[in-house]
Design a protein around this motif. Sequence first.
Motif, mmCIF file in Angstrom:
data_model
loop_
_atom_site.group_PDB
_atom_site.id
_atom_site.type_symbol
_atom_site.label_atom_id
_atom_site.label_comp_id
_atom_site.label_asym_id
_atom_site.label_seq_id
_atom_site.Cartn_x
_atom_site.Cartn_y
_atom_site.Cartn_z
ATOM 1 N N ALA A 1 0.858 -1.186 0.000
ATOM 2 C CA ALA A 1 0.000 0.000 0.000
ATOM 3 C C ALA A 1 0.894 1.235 0.000
ATOM 4 N N LEU A 2 0.323 2.358 -0.400
ATOM 5 C CA LEU A 2 1.054 3.621 -0.485
ATOM 6 C C LEU A 2 0.355 4.685 0.354
ATOM 7 N N LEU A 3 1.139 5.396 1.155
ATOM 8 C CA LEU A 3 0.650 6.573 1.877
ATOM 9 C C LEU A 3 1.311 7.818 1.308
ATOM 10 N N VAL A 4 0.500 8.828 1.006
ATOM 11 C CA VAL A 4 1.000 10.129 0.562
ATOM 12 C C VAL A 4 0.569 11.173 1.577
ATOM 13 N N ASN A 5 1.555 11.802 2.197
ATOM 14 C CA ASN A 5 1.326 12.824 3.222
ATOM 15 C C ASN A 5 1.987 14.119 2.760
ATOM 16 N N LEU A 6 1.250 15.215 2.796
ATOM 17 C CA LEU A 6 1.740 16.486 2.238
ATOM 18 C C LEU A 6 2.328 17.431 3.283
ATOM 19 N N GLY A 7 2.720 16.896 4.435
ATOM 20 C CA GLY A 7 3.128 17.758 5.548
ATOM 21 C C GLY A 7 4.265 18.711 5.244
ATOM 22 N N THR A 8 5.336 18.244 4.609
ATOM 23 C CA THR A 8 6.418 19.135 4.167
ATOM 24 C C THR A 8 6.537 18.957 2.662
ATOM 25 N N LEU A 9 5.849 19.802 1.931
ATOM 26 C CA LEU A 9 5.694 19.613 0.491
ATOM 27 C C LEU A 9 6.809 20.340 -0.255
ATOM 28 N N ASP A 10 8.013 19.770 -0.245
ATOM 29 C CA ASP A 10 9.136 20.356 -0.956
ATOM 30 C C ASP A 10 9.156 19.849 -2.394
ATOM 31 N N GLU A 11 10.137 20.297 -3.166
ATOM 32 C CA GLU A 11 10.176 19.981 -4.586
ATOM 33 C C GLU A 11 10.356 18.479 -4.823
ATOM 34 N N ALA A 12 11.169 17.837 -3.995
ATOM 35 C CA ALA A 12 11.383 16.396 -4.168
ATOM 36 C C ALA A 12 10.082 15.628 -4.005
ATOM 37 N N GLY B 1 -3.518 5.836 0.186
ATOM 38 C CA GLY B 1 -4.075 6.773 1.149
ATOM 39 C C GLY B 1 -3.477 8.150 0.953
ATOM 40 N N LEU B 2 -4.304 9.176 0.958
ATOM 41 C CA LEU B 2 -3.857 10.569 0.813
ATOM 42 C C LEU B 2 -4.177 11.333 2.081
ATOM 43 N N ASP B 3 -3.150 11.981 2.648
ATOM 44 C CA ASP B 3 -3.300 12.791 3.860
ATOM 45 C C ASP B 3 -2.892 14.224 3.512
ATOM 46 N N PRO B 4 -3.861 15.082 3.118
ATOM 47 C CA PRO B 4 -3.544 16.437 2.651
ATOM 48 C C PRO B 4 -3.328 17.422 3.801
ATOM 49 N N VAL B 5 -2.233 17.229 4.517
ATOM 50 C CA VAL B 5 -1.947 17.993 5.726
ATOM 51 C C VAL B 5 -1.824 19.485 5.421
ATOM 52 N N SER C 1 -2.413 26.810 2.947
ATOM 53 C CA SER C 1 -1.670 27.185 1.747
ATOM 54 C C SER C 1 -2.497 26.915 0.500
ATOM 55 N N PRO C 2 -2.878 27.952 -0.245
ATOM 56 C CA PRO C 2 -3.619 27.741 -1.491
ATOM 57 C C PRO C 2 -2.853 26.896 -2.503
ATOM 58 N N LEU C 3 -1.525 27.053 -2.563
ATOM 59 C CA LEU C 3 -0.728 26.265 -3.503
ATOM 60 C C LEU C 3 -0.777 24.781 -3.138
ATOM 61 N N ARG C 4 -0.664 24.480 -1.856
ATOM 62 C CA ARG C 4 -0.733 23.104 -1.396
ATOM 63 C C ARG C 4 -2.121 22.524 -1.648
ATOM 64 N N CYS C 5 -3.140 23.325 -1.411
ATOM 65 C CA CYS C 5 -4.509 22.873 -1.629
ATOM 66 C C CYS C 5 -4.740 22.538 -3.098
ATOM 67 N N ALA C 6 -4.220 23.389 -3.992
ATOM 68 C CA ALA C 6 -4.374 23.139 -5.425
ATOM 69 C C ALA C 6 -3.656 21.853 -5.833
ATOM 70 N N ASN D 1 -8.783 16.568 8.422
ATOM 71 C CA ASN D 1 -9.647 17.111 9.464
ATOM 72 C C ASN D 1 -10.669 18.058 8.839
ATOM 73 N N GLU D 2 -11.545 18.598 9.647
ATOM 74 C CA GLU D 2 -12.625 19.447 9.123
ATOM 75 C C GLU D 2 -12.108 20.689 8.387
ATOM 76 N N PRO D 3 -11.135 21.461 8.943
ATOM 77 C CA PRO D 3 -10.631 22.613 8.194
ATOM 78 C C PRO D 3 -10.015 22.230 6.855
ATOM 79 N N GLU D 4 -9.285 21.116 6.827
ATOM 80 C CA GLU D 4 -8.686 20.671 5.566
ATOM 81 C C GLU D 4 -9.757 20.260 4.566
ATOM 82 N N MET D 5 -10.800 19.614 5.049
ATOM 83 C CA MET D 5 -11.892 19.211 4.164
ATOM 84 C C MET D 5 -12.598 20.432 3.590
#
Length: 257
Positions: A72-83, A103-107, A112-117, A133-137
């Motif tokens: 399985a694969l987990l994708v977490n956006l907590g520190t969304l650097d270029e790599a 699984g996607l965890d859009p932390v 951040s509008p860029l992260r959200c996009a 969580n609710e704010p992220e949703m």
Amino acid sequence: MSLSLAASTRSLAAGTVFERLERVRVKAPRIHAITNAVAQSFTANVLLALGAVPSMTLAKEEVAGFAASADALLVNLGTLDEARREAIPLAMEAAQAAGRPVGLDPVFVDRSPLRCAFAQELLRFKPDLVRLNEPEMGAMFADRAGVEDLIATGTVFAVTGQEDKIESSGEDFRLLNGHPLMARVTATGCAGGAVLTAFMSVEEDTALAAACGLSVFNIAGEMAAEQAGGPGTLVPELLDALYAMSLGDIEARLKTT
């Protein structure tokens, strides 16, 4: 912005949760976790204590192979650097092509509008699970229709908070376990996402897998908090609780609505 979810339609039995935990322990699935820099070590240790095996490479030259061959694969956006921006689509495409759950965890997409996009772009892969969580949703979805569209394609939502809410096209759950001390240690939420992903690797019913994974992780948090003197000792106690959790522990503590 809060998007309401349907009322609970399914109860969760302690035996069901423990049986899925035992599946993880027996199968020892490898979970490829593209997670944030703060969470990597803790997430790896949580997966190991649970009974799973972590892998975490970000190198764009090899991430597709790791993701496709993992369970399985987990994708977490907590520190969304270029790599991570480069690695994530490659990993999601490879995992999806190989039939692996994602699984996607859009932390912090609400910060951040860029992260959200970027997170919204990743929805084209139709992840099996979106944990947020609710704010992220509220940041990712302008209205309930966007959530319903994804649910119709098979995506399950796990919305965490004081009450954890899980919704899919077929069933949903309301879960009440956890302890406030868990919020005083960095990366507990990120590591929890990895636990859900591990349960998805051994249970085809994604909503049930998410409910079992959240219950196990939050019950472990309760057990750890009772033994810990504070945040500094919560982490080793949490790892020990995950490693040693029994059916009796789950039967004594499982809380649903």
